[in-house]
Each structure stands twice: as structure tokens, then as C-alpha cells.
Design an enzyme around this catalytic site. Structure first.
Site, PDB file in Angstrom:
ATOM      1  N   THR A   1      59.926 -61.200 -86.544  1.00 39.82           N
ATOM      2  CA  THR A   1      59.812 -60.842 -85.124  1.00 39.82           C
ATOM      3  C   THR A   1      59.206 -59.444 -84.993  1.00 39.82           C
ATOM      4  O   THR A   1      58.255 -59.230 -84.225  1.00 39.82           O
ATOM      5  CB  THR A   1      61.213 -60.870 -84.467  1.00 39.82           C
ATOM      6  OG1 THR A   1      61.701 -62.204 -84.546  1.00 39.82           O
ATOM      7  CG2 THR A   1      61.172 -60.423 -83.019  1.00 39.82           C
TER       8      THR A   1
ATOM      9  N   ASN B   1      56.504 -73.504 -86.459  1.00 41.60           N
ATOM     10  CA  ASN B   1      57.905 -73.601 -86.888  1.00 41.60           C
ATOM     11  C   ASN B   1      58.611 -74.820 -86.313  1.00 41.60           C
ATOM     12  O   ASN B   1      59.607 -75.270 -86.853  1.00 41.60           O
ATOM     13  CB  ASN B   1      58.664 -72.326 -86.502  1.00 41.60           C
ATOM     14  CG  ASN B   1      58.425 -71.892 -85.078  1.00 41.60           C
ATOM     15  OD1 ASN B   1      57.270 -71.715 -84.661  1.00 41.60           O
ATOM     16  ND2 ASN B   1      59.473 -71.724 -84.317  1.00 41.60           N
TER      17      ASN B   1
ATOM     18  N   GLN C   1      56.445 -69.328 -91.848  1.00 48.20           N
ATOM     19  CA  GLN C   1      56.802 -70.670 -92.338  1.00 48.20           C
ATOM     20  C   GLN C   1      55.908 -71.097 -93.497  1.00 48.20           C
ATOM     21  O   GLN C   1      55.900 -72.271 -93.875  1.00 48.20           O
ATOM     22  CB  GLN C   1      56.687 -71.696 -91.196  1.00 48.20           C
ATOM     23  CG  GLN C   1      57.579 -71.408 -90.002  1.00 48.20           C
ATOM     24  CD  GLN C   1      59.047 -71.771 -90.245  1.00 48.20           C
ATOM     25  OE1 GLN C   1      59.378 -72.481 -91.198  1.00 48.20           O
ATOM     26  NE2 GLN C   1      59.930 -71.288 -89.398  1.00 48.20           N
TER      27      GLN C   1
ATOM     28  N   SER D   1      57.872 -63.326 -93.786  1.00 49.26           N
ATOM     29  CA  SER D   1      59.323 -63.454 -93.612  1.00 49.26           C
ATOM     30  C   SER D   1      59.987 -63.601 -94.971  1.00 49.26           C
ATOM     31  O   SER D   1      59.374 -64.076 -95.922  1.00 49.26           O
ATOM     32  CB  SER D   1      59.627 -64.690 -92.761  1.00 49.26           C
ATOM     33  OG  SER D   1      61.020 -64.953 -92.752  1.00 49.26           O
TER      34      SER D   1
ATOM     35  N   HIS E   1      63.713 -64.628 -95.066  1.00 44.83           N
ATOM     36  CA  HIS E   1      64.803 -65.622 -95.015  1.00 44.83           C
ATOM     37  C   HIS E   1      64.336 -67.034 -94.687  1.00 44.83           C
ATOM     38  O   HIS E   1      65.121 -67.966 -94.751  1.00 44.83           O
ATOM     39  CB  HIS E   1      65.908 -65.169 -94.055  1.00 44.83           C
ATOM     40  CG  HIS E   1      65.613 -65.355 -92.597  1.00 44.83           C
ATOM     41  ND1 HIS E   1      66.204 -66.342 -91.843  1.00 44.83           N
ATOM     42  CD2 HIS E   1      64.791 -64.685 -91.753  1.00 44.83           C
ATOM     43  CE1 HIS E   1      65.777 -66.253 -90.585  1.00 44.83           C
ATOM     44  NE2 HIS E   1      64.921 -65.259 -90.516  1.00 44.83           N
TER      45      HIS E   1
ATOM     46  N   THR F   1      64.671 -45.584 -92.551  1.00 39.91           N
ATOM     47  CA  THR F   1      64.797 -45.717 -94.005  1.00 39.91           C
ATOM     48  C   THR F   1      64.679 -47.172 -94.422  1.00 39.91           C
ATOM     49  O   THR F   1      65.340 -48.040 -93.857  1.00 39.91           O
ATOM     50  CB  THR F   1      66.159 -45.147 -94.455  1.00 39.91           C
ATOM     51  OG1 THR F   1      66.247 -43.804 -93.965  1.00 39.91           O
ATOM     52  CG2 THR F   1      66.291 -45.151 -95.969  1.00 39.91           C
TER      53      THR F   1
ATOM     54  N   CYS G   1      65.318 -69.252 -82.030  1.00 41.32           N
ATOM     55  CA  CYS G   1      65.176 -68.083 -81.161  1.00 41.32           C
ATOM     56  C   CYS G   1      65.351 -68.461 -79.706  1.00 41.32           C
ATOM     57  O   CYS G   1      65.486 -67.613 -78.847  1.00 41.32           O
ATOM     58  CB  CYS G   1      63.816 -67.438 -81.382  1.00 41.32           C
ATOM     59  SG  CYS G   1      63.605 -67.008 -83.089  1.00 41.32           S
TER      60      CYS G   1
HETATM   61  N1  PMP Z   1      57.699 -66.527 -86.645  1.00 43.46           N
HETATM   62  C1  PMP Z   1      58.033 -67.787 -86.953  1.00 43.46           C
HETATM   63  C2  PMP Z   1      56.957 -68.777 -87.211  1.00 43.46           C
HETATM   64  C3  PMP Z   1      59.369 -68.168 -87.044  1.00 43.46           C
HETATM   65  O1  PMP Z   1      59.681 -69.421 -87.347  1.00 43.46           O
HETATM   66  C4  PMP Z   1      60.362 -67.204 -86.814  1.00 43.46           C
HETATM   67  C5  PMP Z   1      61.829 -67.587 -86.860  1.00 43.46           C
HETATM   68  N2  PMP Z   1      62.130 -68.674 -86.010  1.00 43.46           N
HETATM   69  C6  PMP Z   1      59.967 -65.902 -86.518  1.00 43.46           C
HETATM   70  C7  PMP Z   1      58.631 -65.599 -86.437  1.00 43.46           C
HETATM   71  C8  PMP Z   1      60.980 -64.817 -86.287  1.00 43.46           C
HETATM   72  O2  PMP Z   1      61.700 -64.596 -87.435  1.00 43.46           O
HETATM   73  P1  PMP Z   1      62.975 -63.623 -87.439  1.00 43.46           P
HETATM   74  O3  PMP Z   1      63.869 -64.112 -86.331  1.00 43.46           O
HETATM   75  O4  PMP Z   1      63.549 -63.790 -88.758  1.00 43.46           O
HETATM   76  O5  PMP Z   1      62.498 -62.267 -87.139  1.00 43.46           O
END
Ligand code: PMP
Length: 366
Positions: A71, A145, A173, A192, A194, A230, A314
């Protein structure tokens, strides 16, 4: 045993990373901004991961800016792009792109919503016409996504290169799941952790141009001024552990599982894939299941031990109709009976049919 089919929202921490992090917790830590030996070691670790990420992207130039996640990386890129002129994106982009552009547009910036077809694909003729008209930037999801749709990244990159415009790709993704190809014409990439089994709370932006990105916050010279605060050494180190493709094989094998899963749901429940007809991420299945209302269906699945979703986490909390499915022109009725199943490495080599049978039994209340 629970069945976790929501890897596009979060792909649980890989066991090897859990052990890696545990070991790291025992090691000394320091602020990478400190000039003493401990600080230098922390800084060296960040730089080592920067090099790994550059290699993962196949980029010989540009810089890696560590962020809190995808994000923030999208916000950072768009903030900088909007400073250079008009920016376009489709309504099927992630909320961290769509909402930034909406707000910028409301504030008087020049923003354009790209048209998409029934699979969620943008129109290259429209892109070219906009670039000829002076468009300065485009934001594009490498893999959507919600539907998994793969955009024509290479073609858009070539057009952006020809017109001197900035292409920002959200690879949340894609990267670390599937091999990545670099193209001249890609201006920046959101990374990303996670979504690929790394820890949550860290991400990165690759920025190709010599100048930028422009910071969103003030208060420190970290990341050469692009992102004050940091850097989280442990998290960045773990992000680096995703590089080099250790999981590619497992993610790539998911196409077979997904296809068998869909085939069973098509024959048993009359399922219709949303965003089908385009190239899709192998792990993603977004389905209209006629007669199964999304919210009730997800609750039935959850009670039966299956974690799935309606779309982007989200948008979660209240289950709003998916803006992505609406943008690709699906009827209200179809959007209200659609489900996203997203597989992860633990499903590779498994049976998509068996997974589908569990889903079917749960939905039928058997
Ligand atoms: N971009 C995409 C394509 C995502 O799938 C996501 C998470 N749904 C995000 C951005 C945002 O990731 P995060 O919430 O881990 O910041």
C-alpha cells in the site's frame, strides 16, 4: 483440518522463514543509520537485500526503497508520478492506487480511468491514444488480486518507453511467486512480502529513474530521504529470504490444481469464472456460483473449516460489492454470488478436485 484458500489476502509465513526469524531474534540489532560497527552491519544487511531485490527484478539500475508494505509503495510511486503530470489507471486496480487517484482527481490533478473489457484487460489503443495526448504515467497491476487477470505489461511498457511516460507496476501478487521479466519502459515496481509468505509489515518500491521517489513523510534521511523512519532490519532480512525463486515451482504448479478445482465447480454447481478468457495467475480462481449468495456462502465455508473471500481484504469489514467485478461489467446479481479462492504452495501437487468437493459439501450444507 482447516483449508486456507485466501493466499491473495495473505500467504502465511513460510516455515523456513519462521526458523530464520527465530534465529535472527537472538542476534544483536542496531540502527542502520548509526555510524558505529553495529550500525554498519545493520546497514550492510539492508544493502544486501537491496541487491537481492534488484536481481529478482532483473534490473541493473534504479533503487530499492523499503516501505511498510505494498500500500505504501503504491502511494509513494503515485505521489511522485502525480507530481510529473497526468496519470491513468483502471478501476480494477488495487484500492491503494484507485483511491489515491480519486483523491488527487478531486483535488484538481489530471487523472484518467482506463476502460477494461469483460476480463479486466485494458485497451492498448486507448493507452496509446492517451500517451499521444500527453499522458505522463500509468499504474498497472501485473496480476489482479481478485481475478488474477494478467495485464499486457510488455506492450504497455513498450508504449510508455516510446512516449517517455512512467509505468508503475504493482507486482504484489507476482513477485517471488512467479519469475519476473524486466522490460525497459517499466518505471517502478511495488514489492510485497506477505503475499508470498514473507512477514507482514515490510515491502519495497523499486524506482528506476535517477530522480525520485518523492517522500510522503518528513522527519529523517533514511532511504536517501525517500522514506523517513528507521528501517525494520529483521523484516527486511526476511523479505530478502524470498528472493531467488525458492517457491516458484510450487506456485507455478498451482495452475493444474486451480483448473481441476474450477472444472469440478463448473460441473457440480454451474460455476462461471470471473475474469476468465484472459491469462490469469495460476493460483487464483474467482467464480460466480449461481444461487450461492457471497456473504452466507463465506460463512458456511468458514464454519466448515474453509477460509475463502469475496475479493480484496482491503475492502473487508462490511462486505461491499467488489469494485473490480463491477468494473468488468458483471451484473449486481452475479457480483453478489461471487467468491475468490486463492491457492498457495501447500496446495501444489494436491488434488483440485478434492478441494472443490470440500467446498461443494460446505456450500450445500452436507
Ligand atoms: N496491491 C495488491 C495487488 C494487493 O493485493 C494488496 C493487498 N490486498 C496490496 C497492494 C496492499 O498490500 P498491503 O495491504 O500488504 O499493503
Amino acid at each position: 483440518m482447516r483449508l486456507y484458500l485466501d493466499h491473495n489476502a495473505h500467504s502465511p509465513l513460510r516455515p523456513r522463514l519462521r526458523s530464520w526469524l527465530r534465529e535472527r531474534l537472538e542476534a544483536p540489532t542496531a540502527n542502520p543509520g548509526s555510524i558505529h560497527l553495529e550500525g554498519q552491519a545493520a546497514r550492510a544487511e539492508l544493502d544486501r537485500v537491496r541487491r537481492l531485490l534488484l536481481a529478482e527484478l532483473g534490473a541493473s539500475t534504479g533503487r530499492i526503497v523499503f516501505t511498510s508494505g505494498a500500500t505504501e509503495a503504491n502511494n509513494l510511486a503515485l505521489h511522485t508520478m502525480l507530481g510529473a503530470g497526468s496519470v491513468a489507471a483502471a478501476a480494477t486496480e488495487h484500492a491503494s492506487v484507485v483511491e489515491v487517484l480519486e483523491r488527487a482527481g478531486a483535488g484538481g490533478a489530471s487523472v484518467v480511468t482506463l476502460a477494461v473489457d469483460g476480463s479486466g484487460l485494458i485497451d492498448l489503443d486507448e493507452v496509446e491514444a492517451l500517451l499521444r495526448g500527453g499522458l505522463r504515467g500509468i499504474a498497472l497491476l501485473a496480476y489482479n488480486n481478485e481475478t488474477g487477470t494478467r495485464q499486457p505489461v510488455e506492450e504497455v511498457a513498450a508504449l510508455c518507453l516510446a512516449h517517455g511516460a512512467h509505468l508503475h507496476l504493482d507486482a504484489a501478487q507476482h513477485l517471488f511467486r512467479y519469475p519476473w521479466s524486466h522490460h525497459a519502459g517499466i518505471g517502478s515496481v511495488t514489492i510485497s512480502s506477505h503475499k508470498a509468505g514473507g512477514p507482514v509489515g515490510v515491502g519495497a518500491l523499486w524506482w528506476g529513474a535517477e530522480r525520485g521517489p518523492e517522500p510522503l513523510m518528513s522527519g529523517g534521511a533514511q532511504e536517501r530521504g525517500a522514506r523517513p523512519g528507521t528501517e525494520p532490519g529483521w523484516l527486511v532480512g526476511a523479505l530478502g529470504q524470498l528472493a531467488g525463486g525458492p517457491d516458484f515451482e510450487a506456485w507455478l504448479a498451482l495452475g493444474t490444481v486451480r483448473d481441476a478445482f474450477e472444472a469440478r465447480l463448473v460441473s457440480e454447481l454451474g460455476a462461471v469464472p470471473n475474469g476468465g478468457g484472459a491469462l490469469r495467475a495460476p493460483n487464483t480462481s474467482n467464480l460466480w456460483l449461481p444461487g450461492y449468495e457471497t456473504e452466507q456462502g463465506l460463512m458456511a465455508l468458514d464454519l466448515a473449516g474453509i477460509a475463502a473471500s469475496a475479493g480484496s481484504a482491503c475492502q473487508a469489514g462490511a462486505l461491499e460489492p467488489s469494485p473490480v467485478l463491477q468494473a468488468i461489467g458483471l451484473s449486481e446479481e452475479r457480483v453478489a454470488a461471487s467468491f475468490r479462492f486463492s491457492f498457495g504452495p501447500e496446495h501444489s501437487g494436491g488434488s483440485g478436485t478434492d478441494i472443490a468437493d470440500r467446498v461443494i459439501a460446505a456450500l450445500r450444507g452436507e
